[in-house]
Design an enzyme around this catalytic site. Structure first.
Site, mmCIF file in Angstrom:
data_model
loop_
_atom_site.group_PDB
_atom_site.id
_atom_site.type_symbol
_atom_site.label_atom_id
_atom_site.label_comp_id
_atom_site.label_asym_id
_atom_site.label_seq_id
_atom_site.Cartn_x
_atom_site.Cartn_y
_atom_site.Cartn_z
ATOM 1 N N ASP A 46 0.871 -1.190 0.000
ATOM 2 C CA ASP A 46 0.000 0.000 0.000
ATOM 3 C C ASP A 46 0.899 1.229 0.000
ATOM 4 O O ASP A 46 2.014 1.188 0.539
ATOM 5 C CB ASP A 46 -0.905 0.002 1.248
ATOM 6 C CG ASP A 46 -2.151 0.867 1.062
ATOM 7 O OD1 ASP A 46 -2.013 2.070 0.795
ATOM 8 O OD2 ASP A 46 -3.251 0.328 1.179
ATOM 9 N N ASP A 72 3.558 2.393 -4.315
ATOM 10 C CA ASP A 72 2.644 3.273 -5.041
ATOM 11 C C ASP A 72 2.390 2.624 -6.402
ATOM 12 O O ASP A 72 3.319 2.472 -7.203
ATOM 13 C CB ASP A 72 3.298 4.653 -5.202
ATOM 14 C CG ASP A 72 2.392 5.639 -5.934
ATOM 15 O OD1 ASP A 72 1.451 5.200 -6.619
ATOM 16 O OD2 ASP A 72 2.655 6.854 -5.831
ATOM 17 N N TYR A 168 -14.426 8.278 -11.882
ATOM 18 C CA TYR A 168 -14.415 6.915 -11.328
ATOM 19 C C TYR A 168 -15.090 5.941 -12.291
ATOM 20 O O TYR A 168 -14.575 4.852 -12.546
ATOM 21 C CB TYR A 168 -15.126 6.928 -9.979
ATOM 22 C CG TYR A 168 -15.038 5.642 -9.179
ATOM 23 C CD1 TYR A 168 -13.878 5.297 -8.490
ATOM 24 C CD2 TYR A 168 -16.137 4.789 -9.085
ATOM 25 C CE1 TYR A 168 -13.811 4.124 -7.732
ATOM 26 C CE2 TYR A 168 -16.075 3.622 -8.329
ATOM 27 C CZ TYR A 168 -14.910 3.294 -7.651
ATOM 28 O OH TYR A 168 -14.858 2.134 -6.901
ATOM 29 N N LYS A 172 -13.206 2.694 -13.790
ATOM 30 C CA LYS A 172 -13.617 1.315 -13.482
ATOM 31 C C LYS A 172 -14.144 0.606 -14.734
ATOM 32 O O LYS A 172 -14.025 -0.620 -14.855
ATOM 33 C CB LYS A 172 -14.652 1.308 -12.349
ATOM 34 C CG LYS A 172 -14.067 1.744 -11.006
ATOM 35 C CD LYS A 172 -12.904 0.850 -10.557
ATOM 36 C CE LYS A 172 -12.407 1.175 -9.164
ATOM 37 N NZ LYS A 172 -11.294 0.305 -8.740
HETATM 38 N N1 NAD Z 1 -15.767 -0.067 -0.693
HETATM 39 C C1 NAD Z 1 -16.649 -0.078 -1.665
HETATM 40 O O1 NAD Z 1 -17.843 0.183 -1.445
HETATM 41 C C2 NAD Z 1 -16.218 -0.411 -3.069
HETATM 42 C C3 NAD Z 1 -17.214 -0.656 -4.032
HETATM 43 C C4 NAD Z 1 -16.799 -0.941 -5.335
HETATM 44 C C5 NAD Z 1 -15.463 -1.010 -5.656
HETATM 45 N N2 NAD Z 1 -14.522 -0.767 -4.692
HETATM 46 C C6 NAD Z 1 -13.110 -0.834 -5.074
HETATM 47 O O2 NAD Z 1 -12.437 -1.739 -4.220
HETATM 48 C C7 NAD Z 1 -11.082 -1.300 -4.046
HETATM 49 C C8 NAD Z 1 -10.746 -1.214 -2.564
HETATM 50 O O3 NAD Z 1 -11.644 -0.311 -1.969
HETATM 51 P P1 NAD Z 1 -11.716 -0.067 -0.390
HETATM 52 O O4 NAD Z 1 -13.137 0.059 -0.020
HETATM 53 O O5 NAD Z 1 -10.878 -1.024 0.345
HETATM 54 O O6 NAD Z 1 -11.050 1.402 -0.321
HETATM 55 P P2 NAD Z 1 -10.068 2.019 0.782
HETATM 56 O O7 NAD Z 1 -10.050 3.474 0.528
HETATM 57 O O8 NAD Z 1 -10.417 1.518 2.138
HETATM 58 O O9 NAD Z 1 -8.672 1.368 0.389
HETATM 59 C C9 NAD Z 1 -7.994 1.725 -0.775
HETATM 60 C C10 NAD Z 1 -6.508 1.584 -0.479
HETATM 61 O O10 NAD Z 1 -5.799 1.944 -1.671
HETATM 62 C C11 NAD Z 1 -4.640 2.649 -1.258
HETATM 63 N N3 NAD Z 1 -4.121 3.489 -2.338
HETATM 64 C C12 NAD Z 1 -4.626 4.646 -2.819
HETATM 65 N N4 NAD Z 1 -3.817 5.135 -3.782
HETATM 66 C C13 NAD Z 1 -2.797 4.249 -3.921
HETATM 67 C C14 NAD Z 1 -1.650 4.195 -4.737
HETATM 68 N N5 NAD Z 1 -1.365 5.173 -5.622
HETATM 69 N N6 NAD Z 1 -0.820 3.135 -4.615
HETATM 70 C C15 NAD Z 1 -1.071 2.156 -3.720
HETATM 71 N N7 NAD Z 1 -2.135 2.165 -2.889
HETATM 72 C C16 NAD Z 1 -2.987 3.205 -2.995
HETATM 73 C C17 NAD Z 1 -5.086 3.487 -0.049
HETATM 74 O O11 NAD Z 1 -3.971 3.874 0.751
HETATM 75 C C18 NAD Z 1 -6.029 2.515 0.644
HETATM 76 O O12 NAD Z 1 -5.369 1.764 1.654
HETATM 77 C C19 NAD Z 1 -10.940 0.014 -4.796
HETATM 78 O O13 NAD Z 1 -10.383 -0.221 -6.073
HETATM 79 C C20 NAD Z 1 -12.378 0.481 -4.923
HETATM 80 O O14 NAD Z 1 -12.562 1.332 -6.031
HETATM 81 C C21 NAD Z 1 -14.868 -0.487 -3.407
#
Ligand code: NAD
Length: 275
Positions: A46, A72, A168, A172
């Site tokens: 992360d 990153d 977004y 996606k």
């Molecule tokens: N939570 C939801 O409701 C939901 C729904 C649909 C899709 N998603 C997708 O699931 C995935 C995870 O979502 P989540 O809910 O755990 O979100 P979250 O925000 O809790 O976690 C996302 C993580 O990505 C990390 N991150 C951001 N930019 C980064 C980078 N440049 N390099 C490396 N790490 C980076 C952040 O530090 C964070 O820990 C995402 O791709 C999100 O779009 C989530």
């Protein structure tokens, strides 16, 4: 991987190594837990290194095999390091979960093109580099060389549009077709690598809460409660999903039980997209 005969064995991940990005977030942490629980060793990465470390430390304290690193996903040199660390620490790489993502919201008329580019960089270039470097390591002449499964985290919002989510939605949707392109190329080149996308719906998570907060801030919904109730009304199963619902889908796509599944989109949304 031959035809499945032993179903219990096919769903296990013993002997497999996974790299999970965005591992410090809600879904990433649960995906790491699920993969370790099914028997895999996991490199949790992360950009938030403290988050990745906390997840990895907890897994190791519970007897699992895990390591962590700051990573990153927009930086190609860091991708080379991450794959190299997975291989040197655990002896290969079999499962790549491109999970890191961001979700800024704005009306299109107010869209900042630099922010739009940033979203595509993290949400699209990140997984694209992840696919590239996983492929190079997993293919028969790669440093791991034993094939594998790549899982890219899209969203139901990569299948349909939503107000104030142009950046977004675009990102996606791109992940959905990136996954099909990677699947086709990997299969046709006989690499023994599969690639699929997962499309979570409304998930009980910090990102889910942020989504509703931003809808309120933009004046689209009068309150968090109203926003949540509005979206839940569109979920036939009547409740938000849990991170574990997504993690279970990752385990399936990572396992040999899905050996004939590639280029598919696994929608995990309580029926949201079906209606
Ligand atoms: N939570 C939801 O409701 C939901 C729904 C649909 C899709 N998603 C997708 O699931 C995935 C995870 O979502 P989540 O809910 O755990 O979100 P979250 O925000 O809790 O976690 C996302 C993580 O990505 C990390 N991150 C951001 N930019 C980064 C980078 N440049 N390099 C490396 N790490 C980076 C952040 O530090 C964070 O820990 C995402 O791709 C999100 O779009 C989530």
């Amino acid at each position: 991987m031959g035809e499945v005969k032993d179903y219990k064995a096919a769903f296990q991940l013993h002997g497999k190594v996974a790299l999970v990005t965005g591992a410090g977030g809600n879904l990433g942490a649960e995906i790491c837990r699920a993969l370790v629980s099914a028997g895999a060793a996991v490199l949790a990465t992360d950009v938030n290194d403290e988050g990745a470390k906390a997840v990895s430390d907890a897994l190791n304290a519970a007897g699992g095999h895990s390591a962590w690193m700051k990573h990153d996903v927009t930086n190609e040199l860091e991708w080379e390091s991450a794959v190299a660390v997975a291989v040197s620490t655990f002896g290969g790489i079999d499962i790549m979960v491109n999970n890191a993502g961001i979700v800024p919201m704005n009306f299109l008329a107010d869209l900042d093109i630099d922010e739009f580019r940033r979203v595509q960089d993290v949400n699209v270039a990140g997984p694209t580099l992840g696919c590239k470097h996983a492929l190079r390591a997993m293919r028969p002449d790669g440093v791991s060389g034993r094939g594998g499964s790549i899982i890219n985290m899209s969203s139901v919002m990569g299948l349909s549009g939503t107000i104030a989510l142009a950046s977004y939605n675009a990102s996606k949707g791109a992940v959905r077709l990136l996954s099909k392109s990677v699947a086709a190329e990997c299969a046709l080149l006989k690499t023994n690598i599969r690639c699929n996308s997962i499309h979570p719906g409304i998930i009980d998570s910090d990102m889910g809460s942020l989504f509703h907060e931003q809808l309120v801030a933009l004046g689209v919904a009068p309150s968090m409660e109203a926003s949540e109730a509005g979206f839940l009304a569109a979920v036939p199963m009547g409740e938000a999903g849990q991170p574990s619902d997504i993690a279970a889908g990752v385990v399936y796509l990572a396992s040999d039980a899905s050996r004939y599944v590639t280029g598919s989109e696994l929608v995990i949304d309580g029926g949201f997209y079906a209606t």
